[in-house]
Write a protein that holds these residues in place. Sequence first.
Motif, PDB file in Angstrom:
ATOM      1  N   ARG A 135      69.703 -17.105  61.077  1.00 59.05           N
ATOM      2  CA  ARG A 135      70.169 -18.313  60.404  1.00 59.05           C
ATOM      3  C   ARG A 135      69.129 -19.419  60.534  1.00 59.05           C
ATOM      4  N   ASP A 137      78.631 -15.496  58.870  1.00 59.65           N
ATOM      5  CA  ASP A 137      77.499 -16.407  59.021  1.00 59.65           C
ATOM      6  C   ASP A 137      76.897 -16.305  60.421  1.00 59.65           C
ATOM      7  N   SER A 141      70.168 -18.364  55.401  1.00 56.35           N
ATOM      8  CA  SER A 141      69.958 -17.211  56.265  1.00 56.35           C
ATOM      9  C   SER A 141      68.722 -16.459  55.776  1.00 56.35           C
ATOM     10  N   ILE A 158      77.004 -12.366  55.788  1.00 57.76           N
ATOM     11  CA  ILE A 158      76.796 -13.813  55.849  1.00 57.76           C
ATOM     12  C   ILE A 158      78.040 -14.556  55.381  1.00 57.76           C
TER      13      ILE A 158
END
Length: 311
Positions: A183, A130, A103, A126
């Motif tokens: 991402r 995510d 990321s 994250i």
Amino acid sequence: MSRARMTDSPAWASATPRLSVLIPFLRDDPTDLLNRLEAEAPDLNGQVEIVLLDDGTGDAKLTAALEQRVTTLRLPARLITLTANEGRSRGRNRLASAARGNSWLFLDSDMRPDRSDFLAAWLALIQREDPAVAFGGFSLMQAPTDARYAVHRSIALKSECLSVEAREQAPEKYVYTSNLLVRRDVFAAEAFDPAFSGWGWEDVEWAMRVARNHAVRHVDIPATHMGLDTTASLMAKYEQSADNFARVIARHPTVVATYPSYRAARLIRRLPARGALRSVVRSTVLQDWLPAGARAFALRLYRAALYAEAV
């Protein structure tokens, strides 16, 4: 591409980061931001790296000072120094090519985190979700309050420093590369368009493409935009942005048609004396004796008058 010189911190070579913080700059000194991020190093366990890009500043003294600072950091960090400017889109694409995390947090050099656990909060998001894309938000909490920035402050508070709930009403519209998480796989599919030049709209256009296939999240991990502009400087940026606005309209007409700036530009386009209107509102913006709110309204009208030539 410009020639690049690399300077790494001691922890860079062995790090396996989960999050890469990508910081482009041109003639700004990112040391204060770097120091604030470095303060979190003991709590991050090597999971966050910093990649800085000097996009052709050409200041030997600044370069030497930054290279020295990078070599003393506990965070894994790399400074990329270019000999010539590549521009906002190409520069960010180059930063992405150097990132090793899954990321990436695009963070402008004139931003200052509004919380002491800024990187830890992004890392927690994250680990928890995510997300494909997430924007953390703007504030002016730490920004200068000089009178010369009053018009920009007024505009930013009304149109940029918005709550999560307000930004979620048009997720792709309120995406700026000043505090933006992306991402790796998303960016691999949709990079910034290097055809954009000058100032403005390349990040929003990117978000429009991404939003076709991914959710654009808005979260409350804000940072202050320290780089407020004088009124004359902000006008010059708007003048640069008209061609970019036209490019966005050509690619995403249905989305842009919902924006107030587009609707205002279409109305002005129908006026027989729109050139005279543009001149009058430009003069109004420059009248220091007027209240900041009135000048900010005139500046938004001036931008719409500029955009009228692109719609």
